[in-house]
Design an enzyme around this catalytic site. Structure first.
Site, PDB file in Angstrom:
ATOM      1  N   LYS A  13       0.831  -1.213   0.000  1.00  0.00           N
ATOM      2  CA  LYS A  13       0.000   0.000   0.000  1.00  0.00           C
ATOM      3  C   LYS A  13       0.863   1.260   0.000  1.00  0.00           C
ATOM      4  O   LYS A  13       0.704   2.123  -0.858  1.00  0.00           O
ATOM      5  CB  LYS A  13      -0.917   0.038   1.245  1.00  0.00           C
ATOM      6  CG  LYS A  13      -1.854  -1.132   1.392  1.00  0.00           C
ATOM      7  CD  LYS A  13      -2.753  -0.976   2.614  1.00  0.00           C
ATOM      8  CE  LYS A  13      -2.004  -1.037   3.935  1.00  0.00           C
ATOM      9  NZ  LYS A  13      -1.458  -2.358   4.276  1.00  0.00           N
ATOM     10  N   ARG A  88      -9.958   1.193   8.237  1.00  0.00           N
ATOM     11  CA  ARG A  88      -9.591  -0.190   8.555  1.00  0.00           C
ATOM     12  C   ARG A  88     -10.667  -0.888   9.384  1.00  0.00           C
ATOM     13  O   ARG A  88     -10.539  -2.087   9.648  1.00  0.00           O
ATOM     14  CB  ARG A  88      -8.302  -0.193   9.370  1.00  0.00           C
ATOM     15  CG  ARG A  88      -7.019  -0.385   8.562  1.00  0.00           C
ATOM     16  CD  ARG A  88      -5.829  -0.290   9.506  1.00  0.00           C
ATOM     17  NE  ARG A  88      -4.695  -1.036   9.072  1.00  0.00           N
ATOM     18  CZ  ARG A  88      -3.586  -0.491   8.543  1.00  0.00           C
ATOM     19  NH1 ARG A  88      -3.517   0.787   8.342  1.00  0.00           N
ATOM     20  NH2 ARG A  88      -2.573  -1.266   8.222  1.00  0.00           N
ATOM     21  N   ARG A 127      11.757  -6.485   5.395  1.00  0.00           N
ATOM     22  CA  ARG A 127      11.755  -5.100   5.872  1.00  0.00           C
ATOM     23  C   ARG A 127      12.286  -5.030   7.304  1.00  0.00           C
ATOM     24  O   ARG A 127      12.982  -4.093   7.674  1.00  0.00           O
ATOM     25  CB  ARG A 127      10.334  -4.510   5.804  1.00  0.00           C
ATOM     26  CG  ARG A 127      10.302  -3.057   6.258  1.00  0.00           C
ATOM     27  CD  ARG A 127       8.996  -2.369   5.960  1.00  0.00           C
ATOM     28  NE  ARG A 127       7.904  -2.919   6.758  1.00  0.00           N
ATOM     29  CZ  ARG A 127       6.638  -2.571   6.608  1.00  0.00           C
ATOM     30  NH1 ARG A 127       6.305  -1.697   5.679  1.00  0.00           N
ATOM     31  NH2 ARG A 127       5.701  -3.094   7.363  1.00  0.00           N
ATOM     32  N   ARG A 133      11.596  -2.268  12.007  1.00  0.00           N
ATOM     33  CA  ARG A 133      10.337  -1.751  12.552  1.00  0.00           C
ATOM     34  C   ARG A 133       9.852  -2.672  13.674  1.00  0.00           C
ATOM     35  O   ARG A 133       9.848  -3.895  13.515  1.00  0.00           O
ATOM     36  CB  ARG A 133       9.291  -1.677  11.433  1.00  0.00           C
ATOM     37  CG  ARG A 133       8.711  -0.285  11.269  1.00  0.00           C
ATOM     38  CD  ARG A 133       7.853  -0.200  10.056  1.00  0.00           C
ATOM     39  NE  ARG A 133       6.523  -0.770  10.255  1.00  0.00           N
ATOM     40  CZ  ARG A 133       5.522  -0.600   9.424  1.00  0.00           C
ATOM     41  NH1 ARG A 133       5.686   0.133   8.343  1.00  0.00           N
ATOM     42  NH2 ARG A 133       4.347  -1.157   9.659  1.00  0.00           N
ATOM     43  N   ARG A 144      -0.973  -9.072  13.142  1.00  0.00           N
ATOM     44  CA  ARG A 144      -1.477  -8.035  12.230  1.00  0.00           C
ATOM     45  C   ARG A 144      -2.310  -8.654  11.112  1.00  0.00           C
ATOM     46  O   ARG A 144      -3.330  -8.097  10.694  1.00  0.00           O
ATOM     47  CB  ARG A 144      -0.303  -7.235  11.634  1.00  0.00           C
ATOM     48  CG  ARG A 144       0.296  -6.261  12.639  1.00  0.00           C
ATOM     49  CD  ARG A 144       1.690  -5.824  12.249  1.00  0.00           C
ATOM     50  NE  ARG A 144       1.725  -5.084  11.008  1.00  0.00           N
ATOM     51  CZ  ARG A 144       2.829  -4.932  10.269  1.00  0.00           C
ATOM     52  NH1 ARG A 144       3.959  -5.483  10.647  1.00  0.00           N
ATOM     53  NH2 ARG A 144       2.779  -4.234   9.159  1.00  0.00           N
TER      54      ARG A 144
HETATM   55  P1  B4P Z   1       3.658  -1.989   2.385  1.00  0.00           P
HETATM   56  O1  B4P Z   1       2.504  -2.873   2.176  1.00  0.00           O
HETATM   57  O2  B4P Z   1       3.752  -0.793   1.505  1.00  0.00           O
HETATM   58  O3  B4P Z   1       3.546  -1.859   3.894  1.00  0.00           O
HETATM   59  P2  B4P Z   1       2.823  -0.723   4.748  1.00  0.00           P
HETATM   60  O4  B4P Z   1       2.287   0.394   3.920  1.00  0.00           O
HETATM   61  O5  B4P Z   1       3.819  -0.367   5.737  1.00  0.00           O
HETATM   62  O6  B4P Z   1       1.540  -1.418   5.360  1.00  0.00           O
HETATM   63  P3  B4P Z   1       1.312  -1.913   6.802  1.00  0.00           P
HETATM   64  O7  B4P Z   1      -0.084  -2.407   6.833  1.00  0.00           O
HETATM   65  O8  B4P Z   1       2.386  -2.895   7.154  1.00  0.00           O
HETATM   66  O9  B4P Z   1       1.544  -0.680   7.761  1.00  0.00           O
HETATM   67  P4  B4P Z   1       0.739   0.650   8.105  1.00  0.00           P
HETATM   68  O10 B4P Z   1       1.781   1.698   8.152  1.00  0.00           O
HETATM   69  O11 B4P Z   1      -0.413   0.900   7.200  1.00  0.00           O
HETATM   70  O12 B4P Z   1       5.114  -2.663   2.141  1.00  0.00           O
HETATM   71  C1  B4P Z   1       5.628  -3.676   2.954  1.00  0.00           C
HETATM   72  C2  B4P Z   1       7.036  -4.097   2.460  1.00  0.00           C
HETATM   73  O13 B4P Z   1       6.928  -4.770   1.212  1.00  0.00           O
HETATM   74  C3  B4P Z   1       8.004  -2.946   2.223  1.00  0.00           C
HETATM   75  O14 B4P Z   1       9.257  -3.290   2.742  1.00  0.00           O
HETATM   76  C4  B4P Z   1       8.066  -2.813   0.703  1.00  0.00           C
HETATM   77  O15 B4P Z   1       9.327  -2.358   0.255  1.00  0.00           O
HETATM   78  C5  B4P Z   1       7.817  -4.233   0.247  1.00  0.00           C
HETATM   79  N1  B4P Z   1       7.137  -4.301  -1.049  1.00  0.00           N
HETATM   80  C6  B4P Z   1       6.079  -3.554  -1.453  1.00  0.00           C
HETATM   81  N2  B4P Z   1       5.686  -3.912  -2.689  1.00  0.00           N
HETATM   82  C7  B4P Z   1       6.518  -4.949  -3.074  1.00  0.00           C
HETATM   83  C8  B4P Z   1       6.612  -5.766  -4.261  1.00  0.00           C
HETATM   84  N3  B4P Z   1       5.773  -5.602  -5.307  1.00  0.00           N
HETATM   85  N4  B4P Z   1       7.554  -6.736  -4.280  1.00  0.00           N
HETATM   86  C9  B4P Z   1       8.406  -6.913  -3.242  1.00  0.00           C
HETATM   87  N5  B4P Z   1       8.369  -6.171  -2.098  1.00  0.00           N
HETATM   88  C10 B4P Z   1       7.431  -5.195  -2.022  1.00  0.00           C
HETATM   89  O16 B4P Z   1       0.156   0.347   9.568  1.00  0.00           O
HETATM   90  C11 B4P Z   1       1.001   0.068  10.675  1.00  0.00           C
HETATM   91  C12 B4P Z   1       0.177   0.045  11.967  1.00  0.00           C
HETATM   92  O17 B4P Z   1      -0.384   1.356  12.241  1.00  0.00           O
HETATM   93  C13 B4P Z   1      -1.052  -0.890  12.012  1.00  0.00           C
HETATM   94  O18 B4P Z   1      -0.698  -2.230  12.315  1.00  0.00           O
HETATM   95  C14 B4P Z   1      -1.887  -0.207  13.143  1.00  0.00           C
HETATM   96  O19 B4P Z   1      -1.413  -0.531  14.430  1.00  0.00           O
HETATM   97  C15 B4P Z   1      -1.651   1.274  12.903  1.00  0.00           C
HETATM   98  N6  B4P Z   1      -2.703   1.858  12.038  1.00  0.00           N
HETATM   99  C16 B4P Z   1      -2.488   2.390  10.799  1.00  0.00           C
HETATM  100  N7  B4P Z   1      -3.651   2.815  10.273  1.00  0.00           N
HETATM  101  C17 B4P Z   1      -4.625   2.546  11.189  1.00  0.00           C
HETATM  102  C18 B4P Z   1      -6.038   2.721  11.222  1.00  0.00           C
HETATM  103  N8  B4P Z   1      -6.696   3.267  10.191  1.00  0.00           N
HETATM  104  N9  B4P Z   1      -6.708   2.324  12.320  1.00  0.00           N
HETATM  105  C19 B4P Z   1      -6.078   1.794  13.359  1.00  0.00           C
HETATM  106  N10 B4P Z   1      -4.748   1.570  13.399  1.00  0.00           N
HETATM  107  C20 B4P Z   1      -4.018   1.954  12.327  1.00  0.00           C
END
Ligand code: B4P
Length: 187
Positions: A13, A88, A127, A133, A144
């Protein structure tokens, strides 16, 4: 364009939202990034959010909703936005609806990135090695994924019913996934 991007942790995402938002000239709003910035700065919001994030749980809706409301009220969101990681929960969907309705607007599209669970775990473990992280340990990743399946996966059916859901294959190289998303958006 008013967009949201959804998908399990590690679906890509954040990775995809950056490129898509700059291509469309709209702000990329990641609730995860905002929480992490607050954690890094040691704000009261950050201290509260960290407790939940480190355990793989969602930050409570009340906290998250008011944070998003403040952000969407900023002037740069007038032409549109790409929300990454919000909504979410069912309650967050209702809140977003009311924020949009208040300005006479509606969501144009909800993009759902679909990926295999094994691939997601591989990405997040990688990652963890690169960035360290706190929520990328194996136990927390598993939690998660459970929380996502229980609380967030059902939301896509709701957006499908409203005819705004587009499911996009999130497997493959980053640029391949970006091309699929841009095609769905017609840009
Ligand atoms: P991403 O999928 O981009 O990970 P993310 O954005 O960090 O999503 P995530 O759900 O983990 O975290 P968020 O910050 O939203 O990429 C993951 C990895 O994959 C990276 O290293 C990337 O380089 C790699 N990658 C991506 N595409 C690839 C491809 N095509 N091939 C190979 N590798 C690839 O949320 C974190 C926390 O915040 C949640 O658990 C929660 O506690 C809180 N939170 C956030 N929003 C919330 C909400 N609305 N309500 C309540 N809590 C919330």
């Amino acid at each position: 364009m008013r967009l949201v991007i959804m998908g399990p942790p590690g679906a890509g995402k954040g990775t995809q939202a950056d490129g898509i938002a700059s291509r469309l000239g709209i702000p990329h709003i990641s609730t995860g990034d905002i929480f992490r910035a607050n954690v890094a700065q040691g704000t009261a919001l950050g201290i509260e959010a960290k407790r939940y994030m480190d355990a793989g749980e969602y930050v409570p809706d009340g906290v998250t909703n008011s944070m998003v409301r403040d952000r969407l009220n900023q002037a740069d969101c007038k032409p549109g936005f790409l929300l990454d990681g919000y909504p979410r929960t069912l309650e967050q969907v209702g809140e977003l609806d009311s924020m949009l309705n208040a300005g006479g607007a509606a969501l144009d599209r909800a993009l759902e990135l679909t990926v295999d669970v094994d691939e997601v775990v591989t990405r997040l473990v990688k990652r963890a090695q690169e960035q360290g992280r706190a929520d990328d340990t194996e136990d927390v990743i598993r939690r998660r994924l459970e929380v996502y399946a229980e609380q967030t996966a059902p939301l896509t059916a709701l957006y499908a019913k409203r005819n705004v859901l587009s499911q996009v294959d999130g497997m493959g190289a980053v640029e391949e996934v970006t091309a699929r998303l841009l095609k769905v958006l017609g840009v």
